[in-house]
Design a protein around this motif. Structure first.
Motif, PDB file in Angstrom:
ATOM      1  N   ASN A   1       0.882  -1.171   0.000  1.00  0.00           N
ATOM      2  CA  ASN A   1       0.000   0.000   0.000  1.00  0.00           C
ATOM      3  C   ASN A   1       0.917   1.217   0.000  1.00  0.00           C
ATOM      4  O   ASN A   1       1.551   1.533   1.009  1.00  0.00           O
ATOM      5  CB  ASN A   1      -0.913   0.001   1.222  1.00  0.00           C
ATOM      6  N   ILE A   2       0.965   1.919  -1.129  1.00  0.00           N
ATOM      7  CA  ILE A   2       1.938   2.986  -1.308  1.00  0.00           C
ATOM      8  C   ILE A   2       1.430   4.341  -0.826  1.00  0.00           C
ATOM      9  O   ILE A   2       2.216   5.275  -0.617  1.00  0.00           O
ATOM     10  CB  ILE A   2       2.388   3.057  -2.792  1.00  0.00           C
ATOM     11  N   ASN A   3       0.101   4.471  -0.636  1.00  0.00           N
ATOM     12  CA  ASN A   3      -0.470   5.738  -0.148  1.00  0.00           C
ATOM     13  C   ASN A   3      -0.053   6.909  -1.034  1.00  0.00           C
ATOM     14  O   ASN A   3       0.557   7.865  -0.582  1.00  0.00           O
ATOM     15  CB  ASN A   3      -0.088   5.978   1.310  1.00  0.00           C
ATOM     16  N   SER A   4      -0.386   6.806  -2.308  1.00  0.00           N
ATOM     17  CA  SER A   4      -0.150   7.778  -3.382  1.00  0.00           C
ATOM     18  C   SER A   4       1.088   7.407  -4.202  1.00  0.00           C
ATOM     19  O   SER A   4       2.227   7.665  -3.802  1.00  0.00           O
ATOM     20  CB  SER A   4      -0.001   9.216  -2.891  1.00  0.00           C
ATOM     21  N   VAL A   5       0.836   6.821  -5.350  1.00  0.00           N
ATOM     22  CA  VAL A   5       1.927   6.379  -6.212  1.00  0.00           C
ATOM     23  C   VAL A   5       2.650   7.562  -6.838  1.00  0.00           C
ATOM     24  O   VAL A   5       3.856   7.480  -7.134  1.00  0.00           O
ATOM     25  CB  VAL A   5       1.409   5.411  -7.285  1.00  0.00           C
ATOM     26  N   ARG A   6       1.973   8.677  -7.028  1.00  0.00           N
ATOM     27  CA  ARG A   6       2.634   9.846  -7.601  1.00  0.00           C
ATOM     28  C   ARG A   6       3.501  10.535  -6.557  1.00  0.00           C
ATOM     29  O   ARG A   6       4.640  10.935  -6.839  1.00  0.00           O
ATOM     30  CB  ARG A   6       1.595  10.795  -8.175  1.00  0.00           C
ATOM     31  N   LEU A   7       2.981  10.665  -5.363  1.00  0.00           N
ATOM     32  CA  LEU A   7       3.751  11.296  -4.294  1.00  0.00           C
ATOM     33  C   LEU A   7       4.982  10.469  -3.927  1.00  0.00           C
ATOM     34  O   LEU A   7       6.024  11.025  -3.581  1.00  0.00           O
ATOM     35  CB  LEU A   7       2.861  11.472  -3.060  1.00  0.00           C
ATOM     36  N   ARG A   8       4.853   9.142  -4.038  1.00  0.00           N
ATOM     37  CA  ARG A   8       5.939   8.257  -3.590  1.00  0.00           C
ATOM     38  C   ARG A   8       6.532   7.447  -4.740  1.00  0.00           C
ATOM     39  O   ARG A   8       7.018   6.333  -4.534  1.00  0.00           O
ATOM     40  CB  ARG A   8       5.422   7.349  -2.466  1.00  0.00           C
TER      41      ARG A   8
END
Length: 262
Positions: free
Chosen positions: A9-16
């Motif tokens: 669970n990356i919790n925002s693929v763009r942010l991370r």
């Protein structure tokens, strides 16, 4: 040929995106399943991952919420998705490898704060989502399949830092554990992580609210790797990358790995 799969669970693929890139460079799983991408599919930085040797992607997305993606350096095809509870949420996607193995990537609803569906619609949604998963797998028991994702439930007493303290906390309540158990039983799914680590505390999530998550170590195992009964014996090499929780601007979840000799 064996292949290694990771779920995160990356919790925002763009942010991370940088953290995803770091994982791909340093750990090099053959397949990476991401949840809570929080992005329309066309906004996922797929070109960044392709440049790192992962040119294949199957995903479902929506702006700012949910979202699931499967990145791979092995060829795969889109195997569809299920609109769980008919809400139009991007919470499931499936892909099929050339070996015929189907990978299901799920993001089960968190369920809000109050474990009572009469006062908390989100908790009711979570239970209904799990019931639909159960019925789906009961109607057609999966074969040659792997199910991964943030299932948002820590089912065992040693999947949480304190069974007693969390019995009334969403993610470890008896009704959630029972619902998840019914999903697992309906599909004859085998918990690959716990097959490799049958005893002892295991966590894949630590709250952002903890001042020092590492020292407090109040974790929960919310992220899972399951395999259908016909291929479960091929799974091994499970591990949880705890160190990723300490990376710069991390997700509150960490990657969970397994290798399959298929």
């Amino acid at each position: 040929m064996p292949f290694t799969l990771a779920t995160w669970n990356i919790n925002s693929v763009r942010l991370r995106a940088d953290l995803v890139g770091r994982l791909l460079r340093e750990e090099a799983p053959d397949v990476l399943c991401l949840q809570e991408c929080k992005s329309p599919v066309d906004k996922i930085p797929a070109e960044v991952f392709a440049a790192l040797g992962y040119p294949h992607m199957v995903a479902r997305g929506q702006k700012g919420y949910n979202g699931v993606a499967i990145l791979s350096r092995l060829p795969l095809e889109d195997a569809g998705h299920r609109d769980m509870c008919g809400k139009g949420d991007a919470r499931h996607v499936a892909a099929r490898l050339e070996t015929g193995v189907t990978i299901h990537n799920f993001y089960v609803p968190a369920g809000g704060d109050e474990p009572d569906r009469t006062v908390n619609e989100k908790f009711g949604h979570k239970l209904d989502f799990l019931t639909e998963m159960r019925d789906w797998f009961r109607d057609g028991r999966p074969e040659k399949s792997i199910l991964v994702g943030d299932l948002n439930i820590a089912p065992r007493e040693d999947d949480v830092w304190s069974h007693k303290d969390l019995l009334k906390v969403v993610s470890h309540t008896p009704i959630e554990v029972d619902h998840l158990g019914q999903v697992q039983e309906a599909g004859a799914w085998v918990d690959v992580t716990r097959a490799d680590f049958p005893d002892g505390k295991l966590y894949s999530w630590w709250s952002y609210r903890a001042r020092d998550w590492d020292a407090a170590d109040r974790g929960r195992r919310l992220d899972h790797v399951w395999a259908s009964a016909d291929i479960a014996a091929a799974g091994h090499g499970s591990r949880i990358l705890r160190a990723a929780r300490g990376w710069d601007k991390p997700s509150d979840h960490v990657p969970v790995f397994a290798t399959f000799d298929l």
